[in-house]
Design a protein around this motif. Structure first.
Motif, mmCIF file in Angstrom:
data_model
loop_
_atom_site.group_PDB
_atom_site.id
_atom_site.type_symbol
_atom_site.label_atom_id
_atom_site.label_comp_id
_atom_site.label_asym_id
_atom_site.label_seq_id
_atom_site.Cartn_x
_atom_site.Cartn_y
_atom_site.Cartn_z
ATOM 1 N N GLY A 118 -4.229 -37.837 -43.015
ATOM 2 C CA GLY A 118 -4.764 -37.219 -41.454
ATOM 3 C C GLY A 118 -5.567 -36.262 -41.589
ATOM 4 O O GLY A 118 -6.695 -36.133 -41.120
ATOM 5 N N ALA A 119 -5.402 -35.248 -42.628
ATOM 6 C CA ALA A 119 -6.220 -34.297 -42.975
ATOM 7 C C ALA A 119 -7.625 -34.797 -43.399
ATOM 8 O O ALA A 119 -8.709 -34.204 -42.948
ATOM 9 N N ALA A 120 -7.668 -35.704 -44.429
ATOM 10 C CA ALA A 120 -8.981 -36.147 -44.963
ATOM 11 C C ALA A 120 -9.629 -36.656 -43.606
ATOM 12 O O ALA A 120 -10.946 -36.683 -43.587
ATOM 13 N N LEU A 121 -8.986 -37.506 -42.648
ATOM 14 C CA LEU A 121 -9.531 -38.143 -41.579
ATOM 15 C C LEU A 121 -10.112 -36.842 -40.796
ATOM 16 O O LEU A 121 -11.413 -36.873 -40.154
ATOM 17 N N LEU A 122 -9.399 -35.908 -40.416
ATOM 18 C CA LEU A 122 -10.011 -34.773 -39.582
ATOM 19 C C LEU A 122 -11.096 -34.195 -40.422
ATOM 20 O O LEU A 122 -12.089 -33.874 -39.604
ATOM 21 N N GLY A 123 -11.066 -34.083 -41.728
ATOM 22 C CA GLY A 123 -12.208 -33.488 -42.746
ATOM 23 C C GLY A 123 -13.468 -34.423 -42.411
ATOM 24 O O GLY A 123 -14.630 -33.726 -42.114
ATOM 25 N N ALA A 124 -13.258 -35.732 -42.168
ATOM 26 C CA ALA A 124 -14.177 -36.674 -42.025
ATOM 27 C C ALA A 124 -15.092 -36.240 -40.737
ATOM 28 O O ALA A 124 -16.305 -36.249 -40.597
ATOM 29 N N ALA A 125 -14.187 -36.055 -39.832
ATOM 30 C CA ALA A 125 -14.898 -35.806 -38.572
ATOM 31 C C ALA A 125 -15.537 -34.476 -38.338
ATOM 32 O O ALA A 125 -17.027 -34.325 -37.848
ATOM 33 N N ILE A 126 -14.998 -33.487 -38.962
ATOM 34 C CA ILE A 126 -15.617 -32.153 -38.995
ATOM 35 C C ILE A 126 -16.940 -32.121 -39.874
ATOM 36 O O ILE A 126 -17.991 -31.484 -39.409
ATOM 37 N N THR A 127 -16.910 -33.020 -41.059
ATOM 38 C CA THR A 127 -18.142 -33.153 -41.753
ATOM 39 C C THR A 127 -19.130 -33.488 -40.982
ATOM 40 O O THR A 127 -20.371 -33.295 -41.070
ATOM 41 N N ALA A 128 -18.752 -34.579 -40.235
ATOM 42 C CA ALA A 128 -19.938 -35.317 -39.349
ATOM 43 C C ALA A 128 -20.610 -34.113 -38.528
ATOM 44 O O ALA A 128 -21.416 -34.105 -38.103
#
Lengths: 523, 99, 631
Positions: free
Chosen positions: C419-429
């Protein structure tokens, strides 16, 4: 009888001292060159000692022995083991640089027909110190050692009290008051230590009946000389106290910042890189060999004091405003490492400590001498008076940085090897102490880099804007030291090869073996 | 006559001399009082010699005389030079060596 | 062939020595010497790579013993190099990207009078970094480890006349030293546990010791990695490190040095595999940092600091993957390599923008630059697409795998980490789109600087754009090249090992979820920065924004607790040393002085009083003698 090489190594600078002192007042430059030549010749002799010494041979080599004071069984006995050889080489090596760096430190302020000859005196005193330090490293007779251990104070006293930085911030009068305070403090501290040691030396004579280190150590080892537990402990403490003052160990350290701060940079190097080493050396040679059981008894307390020295010295270095005092406190921290290594009672610890003595000598010399060059240009020791020196004197700043990086034990430079060995050697036996001591490496980075940042970087201060870069003479001093730092950092084998067998002997004196790795121990 | 009486005399002379040294200011008088003390000692030595029947005391008396003579020479010289420089022979005036 | 390994390091080391000792007479050619030697090293790397490819997978480890470094008792440290698939990957990345950045710097540093010195430091960095990845034991690795720290110190503080640069350099070194402490304790632990700290003996004896010891070693290695790779809690130096020249940020603080922590963890896989608690700590650090860095990256207006936050976050991904164990090692390294391409490219692009904008770094003073700097725009844009994980580009392959692997960890942990990694992907974008929009799109917002110089945005010279183009190629194709046919996996597996976890989600689901996150992030950023004009002065912002601008108050914490606290501590210790320790000594001296002062009064200078004391003394003696007689 073969040529008395060890005597010659010590006598040469002594004779040189007399000759330098006798140079007429008008021939100052001749005196300087004479002193330089003598130190170089001594270095040559030291190299001969180094070459003639066989690391795998007998424990003490090149020995000389003559009756001296028969009534008390005092003998003129010299001999070197690997540890002594390394330190003699260090001393002989540093002296030419000290002389060169102090080339103008003792020029008379006004040229005139002054009767007294400060320049001649300065260099003669330096040579006298060299002679006494070398013979202290060589002496295997406790009494002989004691005499020169103490006699060293006299020339040092005059060097600290008589010669200081030029153009001091507060004028000559204040400076000379502070200087004599520092000199008296140095003398009193070390005299007190020395007197307590004298009592212990006499006590040792009463117990053992002679002063010969080899005989007593041997008798201790094979059990033919039994000491009552308390006697041994008191004697040990008497010796150790004197060495701990000289080294210096917390809380006996406060003379060092004063002495190093007030003395000229070359003399400060002489104190910390050469004279103080006699203290740590003597712990290895006399405390451990003569009083093995008491040494083990005192180990926990000494390790704690050493640990305090490491952290405390480093923290105080961070808080200093004076460049030379900062280096002095850093040295206190480093001496903590050396003493910790000695009393960790492991091969790595003791070899590391010996190597540390050599490396610390070189690195402090590099840092302190460059600091001295810097101070001589601006006439102030206060860190706040500098800024942006890097811009106007890049070579000076660069060498200062290398000296600083050596002080913070950057891997690749010599002090790293020794510091890591000391840490590992301590850690294998006392993990907690080893870990706390590791904090020292962070603090070392802090005080070194803060010093570098405040003096060398930032906008150029108007007072330093015309500062000249290193001169040829100064470069000749610094460059070999830097090269040595790098060389011994990547290839410390020449030193460790000489030191290791001697350390092995010392370890067997105290009946200690290295702890086995837990994987092997489990099998 | 009982030799002990001479000892009493010696003690008396010594006390007079000592008192003189302590209370007089004139250097010459102090000096003479010191001589008096020395001679009191000499007298005691000679008496002891007589009482014990050997010559030791007499010999020491001679030594004392020699010392006293030497002391007179040095002491008078000091007093004279002191008088020349300070125009006074009072011992209390000569306190230059005090810190 | 083994003998070439030392030359890999020797070439840049020689360059550093020549350039730093050579003095001003080399000023005219220094940069070309530096670039040449760095490229030489790259060529050696390629030759060795070809050699390794020609061998079987089992025989792809070359070692070269040079000399015995330290030998004291059982303590043996050798100068031995080990080239295997893992170090080979790094060698190519370091020398390849390094050479490109050397080339770029020729243009970027053209007007700096100390350019020769800059190249000397760059070469020194390359040598140290190569030593780090080629060392065959931890102590030698430590030399490289601190060597890169030194080079980083010198390069961050390259413009030392700026106090901020000097402070940032010092901070980086000292924070790194805290990490180094971890590494040295780890080495000491290895020595007491295994009697050695060379890779071979340590890894082969892992089974013979207790898990507690291995966990301790693992945690200490993690501390070291946190320092070097700017992971929470030792991340504070990276943002400040952007004070250095931009090529330095690209090479050291994006592509290579900061990834050394990941190398350390992957290299020590044998230890971590046997210490699950340490692994868990690694994943937690990675997950926390990837969010931390991403959040910080969202709030920064300084283009380099925004990218620095992003670097932190991306390394968080790698650390997370490395903490997952054999399911993640390969992907950690793969992301490391692709990140090396696209992040270096992004930084070089940022440098190119700054070059054309009078060294302005505030994105609020950019805007609409795509028209003025087309090559920079395109290469930066490709890097942008790669980092957010646009399908088909490098970042997509590597990051997607990490997210998958995080879920594959299994259990609650898997869900949280994934979940953290997914959230990170969103914030990265989100933050990368923000950077892109603020810099290259919208209205132009630049203003004259204090001296009244209007910036004239222009494209950079060829010597700078060529490396950017090359890196852009890498950003686009590297991921696909590595992933198709599992080339990268097969290459690294013999060193790191690999296992497929049993993911609760299918690969397709994860990819789908990642795409959704990506779209959300891009959409949000577009809504805020694309459709509305960007204010030239930063708005006050929410509480979180303000905290993020200040690195989530970490710096304030450091300042108050460590800096202020430390100052008080040292100051009070100086006081204590002066008054207490020294006071005891001076007090003793003063006592004796006072006593003798009193006694001196007795010497009043009157000869007669001396006479009294003499008589008194004599009388006392006589009396005592008589008394003794009587008794």
């Amino acid at each position: 009888m073969s040529f008395p090489l060890l005597t010659a190594t010590a006598v040469l600078p002594a004779v040189g001292a007399v000759a330098t002192a006798a140079v007429p007042a008008s021939r100052r430059t001749a005196a300087k060159w004479l002193a330089l030549l003598v130190t170089l010749a001594t270095l040559a002799l030291a190299i001969v000692v180094l070459v003639r010494f066989d690391p795998d041979g007998a424990r003490y080599q090149l020995t000389e022995s003559h009756a001296w004071i028969k009534a008390f069984g005092v003998r003129y006995e010299l001999g070197v083991d690997g540890i002594a050889v390394a330190l003699i080489a260090l001393t002989a090596l540093l002296m030419p640089f000290i002389v060169l760096a102090g080339w103008h430190d003792a020029d008379p302020l006004e040229t005139g027909s002054r009767r007294w000859r400060p320049t001649q005196g300065f260099f003669a005193l330096i040579l006298a110190v060299e002679a006494m330090v070398i013979i202290s490293f060589e002496a295997t007779d406790v009494f002989l050692f004691y005499i020169f251990f103490e006699a060293m104070l006299i020339p040092m006293y005059f060097l600290i009290g008589g010669f200081g930085d030029r153009a001091h911030e507060h004028g000559e009068e204040v400076a000379s008051t502070q200087r004599s305070y520092a000199a008296v403090k140095f003398l009193l501290y070390n005299l007190v230590g020395g007197l307590i040691m004298l009592a212990a030396v006499i006590g040792l004579y009463v117990v053992a009946g002679n002063f010969s280190l080899q005989e007593i150590a041997q008798a201790r080892a094979n059990g033919s000389l039994d000491m009552a537990t308390n006697t041994e402990r008191w004697l040990f403490l008497g010796f150790f106290f004197a060495f701990a003052v000289k080294a210096p160990l917390w809380p006996l350290h406060t003379w060092l910042p004063n002495a190093m701060g007030e003395a000229t940079a070359p003399v400060a190097v002489l104190i910390t890189a050469v004279v103080d080493k006699v203290g740590t050396f003597a712990m290895l040679r006399f405390c451990l060999q003569l009083f093995p059981e008491a040494s083990k008894w005192a180990t926990p307390a000494i390790l704690v004091l050493a640990l305090i020295s490491i952290v405390y010295g480093a923290l105080l270095a961070v808080g200093q405003r004076d460049i030379k005092r900062l280096v002095a406190y850093a040295s206190i921290s480093h001496f903590g490492f050396i003493i910790m290594g000695i009393f960790a009672m492991t091969t790595q610890g003791q070899s590391g400590a010996t190597l540390y003595m050599v490396n610390h000598g070189i690195s402090t010399a590099a840092l302190m001498l460059v600091a001295g060059f810097l101070i001589s240009r601006r006439g102030s020791r206060l860190i706040a008076d500098y800024g942006g020196v890097q811009k106007v004197a890049p070579v000076l700043a660069g060498t200062f940085l290398i000296g600083g990086l050596a002080t913070l034990s950057l891997p690749g430079l010599a002090p790293f090897v020794s510091e890591f060995l000391v840490l590992v050697g301590t850690f294998t036996r006392y993990p907690a102490i080893g870990i706390i001591a590791t904090f020292g490496i962070v603090l070392a980075a802090l005080y070194t880099l803060v010093l570098y940042q405040r003096t060398m970087t930032g906008p150029v201060k108007p007072e330093v804007s015309a500062m000249p870069d290193l001169r040829v003479r100064e470069l000749v001093v610094v460059a070999p030291l830097v090269i040595l730092l790098i060389f011994l950092g990547v290839y410390p084998k020449p030193v460790t090869d000489i030191v290791n067998p001697a350390v092995k002997q010392t370890m067997s004196d105290v009946h200690k073996t290295d702890p086995k790795p837990s994987v092997e121990a489990a099998k | 006559m009982n030799p002990v009486n001479y000892l009493y005399l010696s003690a008396l002379l010594f006390t007079i001399g000592a008192t003189g040294v302590l209370i007089r200011r004139n250097a010459i008088v102090v000096f003479m009082c010191i001589e008096l003390m020395l001679n009191a000692c000499n007298l005691a030595f000679v008496v002891f010699s007589r009482m014990h029947g050997n010559l030791d005391g007499q010999i020491i008396a001679f030594f004392t005389m020699v010392v006293a003579a030497a002391e007179v020479v040095v002491g008078l010289a000091i007093i004279v030079s002191l008088f020349r420089t300070r125009h006074s022979a009072s011992v209390d005036d000569a306190s230059l060596m005090k810190l | 062939m083994e003998n070439l390994i030392a030359l890999l390091i020797a070439a840049p080391l020689l360059g550093a020595a020549v350039l730093l000792v050579g003095g001003r007479r080399l000023d005219a050619v220094g940069h070309w010497i530096g670039t040449l030697l760095s490229t030489t090293s790259f060529v050696f790397g390629v030759i060795l790579f070809a050699d390794l490819l020609g061998k079987d997978a089992e025989h792809r480890t070359l070692t070269q013993h040079l000399w015995t470094w330290i030998s004291v008792g059982s303590f043996q440290a050798d100068v031995t190099f080990r080239l295997d698939q893992l170090s080979m990957t790094f060698v190519l990345l370091i020398t390849g990207v390094g050479s490109l950045i050397h080339l770029y710097s020729v243009g970027y540093m053209e007007h700096d009078e100390r350019r020769r010195r800059f190249f000397g430091y760059l070469n020194l960095f390359l040598a140290a970094m190569l030593l780090l990845v080629l060392a065959d034991n931890y102590l030698l690795l430590y030399v490289g480890w601190e060597g890169v720290g030194l080079a980083s110190y010198l390069l961050i503080g390259f413009w030392q006349h700026k106090p901020s640069a000097a402070t940032a350099a010092k901070k980086a070194f000292i924070v790194n030293r805290v990490g180094d402490m971890g590494l040295s304790i780890a080495i000491m632990l290895m020595f007491t546990t295994f009697g050695s700290f060379a890779f071979g003996p340590v890894f082969s004896h892992v089974g013979d010791t207790s898990e507690g010891k291995l966990t301790a070693i693992g945690l200490m290695l993690l501390l070291a990695a946190c320092g070097k790779s700017a992971q929470v809690p030792l991340q504070s130096w990276l943002g400040d490190a952007m004070e250095g020249p931009t090529p330095v940020s690209a090479l050291i603080h994006a592509a290579t040095m900061v990834t050394a922590g990941v190398y350390l963890i992957v290299r020590s896989s044998a230890i971590f595999n046997a210490a699950p608690d340490a692994q868990l700590a690694v994943t937690v650090v990675g997950a926390v940092t990837l969010l931390f860095g991403a959040i910080v990256g969202c709030a920064k207006d300084d283009i380099k600091k925004a990218l620095a936050g992003s670097t932190m976050s991306q390394i968080g991904y790698m650390v997370l993957a490395a903490g997952l164990g054999p399911i993640g090692y390969v992907f950690a390294i793969m992301h490391l390599v692709t990140h090396g391409f696209f992040k270096a490219g992004l930084f070089l692009g940022a440098g190119s923008v700054m070059h054309g904008m009078n060294d302005e770094v505030d994105m609020r003073r950019y805007g609409g630059l795509r028209k003025y700097m087309p090559i920079t725009f395109i290469t930066f844009g490709l890097g942008y697409l790669a980092i957010i994980g646009f399908p088909g580009l490098s970042g997509f392959f590597s990051k997607d795998k990490i997210i998958e692997a995080a879920f594959a960890k299994g259990g609650t942990e898997g869900w949280i980490l994934g979940g953290a990694a997914l959230l990170g992907a969103a914030i990265t974008a989100f933050y990368m789109t923000r950077v892109m929009l603020m810099t290259f799109f919208g209205e132009k917002r630049w203003q004259p600087d204090e001296n009244g110089n209007e910036p004239h945005p222009h494209e950079s010279p060829k010597v700078m754009t060529i490396p950017m183009v090359v890196l852009a190629f890498g950003s686009v194709f590297a991921g696909g090249l590595f992933s198709f046919g599992d080339r990268f996996l097969d290459w690294l597996e013999p060193v790191t090992g690999h296992s497929e976890g049993d993911s609760p989600l299918s690969a397709g689901t994860v990819t789908g979820a990642t795409m959704v996150c990506l779209l959300i992030g891009v959409g949000l950023a577009y809504a805020q920065y694309g459709r509305k004009p960007v204010p030239a002065v930063a708005p006050r912002g929410s509480l979180l924004t303000r905290a993020a601008r200040r690195d989530l108050l970490q710096d304030d914490f450091n300042h108050v607790v460590l800096v202020r606290g430390g100052e008080h501590l040292t100051r009070s210790l100086v006081y204590v040393d002066h008054t207490l320790v020294d006071g005891v000594v001076n007090g003793t001296a003063a006592t004796f002085g006072g006593l003798s002062g009193r006694l001196r009064k007795l010497q009043n200078g009157f000869a007669r009083s001396y006479a009294v004391s003499m008589f008194g003394g004599a009388a006392l003696l006589v009396a005592a003698t008589l008394l003794m007689r009587a008794v």
